[in-house]
Design a protein around this motif. Structure first.
Motif, short mmCIF file in Angstrom:
data_model
loop_
_atom_site.label_atom_id
_atom_site.label_comp_id
_atom_site.label_asym_id
_atom_site.label_seq_id
_atom_site.Cartn_x
_atom_site.Cartn_y
_atom_site.Cartn_z
N HIS A 44 0.84 -1.19 0.00
CA HIS A 44 0.00 0.00 0.00
C HIS A 44 0.88 1.24 0.00
N ASN A 45 0.25 2.41 0.02
CA ASN A 45 0.96 3.68 -0.13
C ASN A 45 1.47 4.28 1.18
N GLU A 46 1.25 3.68 2.32
CA GLU A 46 1.66 4.24 3.61
C GLU A 46 2.46 3.23 4.44
N PRO A 47 3.61 2.75 3.93
CA PRO A 47 4.32 1.67 4.62
C PRO A 47 4.86 2.02 6.01
N ASP A 48 5.07 3.31 6.30
CA ASP A 48 5.58 3.69 7.62
C ASP A 48 4.50 3.84 8.67
N SER A 49 3.24 3.95 8.25
CA SER A 49 2.16 4.26 9.18
C SER A 49 1.05 3.22 9.23
N VAL A 50 1.00 2.34 8.24
CA VAL A 50 -0.13 1.42 8.13
C VAL A 50 0.38 -0.01 8.01
N PHE A 51 -0.31 -0.91 8.70
CA PHE A 51 -0.05 -2.34 8.55
C PHE A 51 -1.31 -2.94 7.97
N ALA A 52 -1.18 -3.59 6.81
CA ALA A 52 -2.34 -4.17 6.13
C ALA A 52 -2.01 -5.62 5.78
N HIS A 76 -4.28 3.38 0.01
CA HIS A 76 -4.58 2.75 -1.27
C HIS A 76 -3.88 1.39 -1.29
N ILE A 77 -4.65 0.32 -1.33
CA ILE A 77 -4.09 -1.02 -1.42
C ILE A 77 -3.66 -1.22 -2.88
N SER A 78 -2.37 -1.49 -3.08
CA SER A 78 -1.84 -1.60 -4.44
C SER A 78 -1.35 -3.00 -4.76
N ASP A 79 -1.69 -3.95 -3.92
CA ASP A 79 -1.19 -5.32 -4.08
C ASP A 79 -2.02 -6.07 -5.10
N ASP A 80 -1.42 -6.40 -6.23
CA ASP A 80 -2.11 -7.15 -7.27
C ASP A 80 -1.71 -8.62 -7.29
N SER A 81 -0.86 -9.03 -6.35
CA SER A 81 -0.39 -10.42 -6.34
C SER A 81 -1.44 -11.39 -5.78
#
Length: 102
Positions: A44-52, A76-81
């Motif tokens: 996602h777009n906030e790797p320092d602040s969000v754990f998804a 924004h979840i950007s993981d297409d895997s």
């Protein structure tokens, strides 16, 4: 000797933990120690602040997004895997907020 703990009946996080335990009870994908559950960390777009992450069983897929900062964020979840079980990949979270998508 240990310091005594004064229990006054007012517990700041009581409701939060009660909700978490309820979620765990009704969603097998959130239970730890089950070999039938797989976990995938989401990009996602906030790797320092969000754990998804996403937890998957044979019968259930849950996506969990946690805002670990005190700031309001748009994630924004950007993981297409993986195939996300949600159409909306954009989530607004208040500081310290979370969303669980079943």
């Amino acid at each position: 000797e240990k310091d005594p703990i004064e229990w006054n009946g007012e517990y700041e996080l009581h409701g939060f933990y009660k909700e978490l335990l309820s979620l765990k009870k009704f969603h097998p994908a959130l239970r730890a120690g089950d070999n039938r559950v797989s976990t995938h960390i989401l990009k996602h777009n906030e790797p320092d602040s969000v754990f998804a992450y996403q937890r998957v069983t044979d019968t259930e897929t849950l996506t969990v997004i946690l805002n670990l900062s005190s700031q309001h964020l748009v994630v924004h979840i950007s993981d297409d895997s993986i195939q996300l079980a949600m159409e909306n990949r954009r989530h607004e979270l208040k500081g310290g907020g979370y969303v669980i998508i079943a």
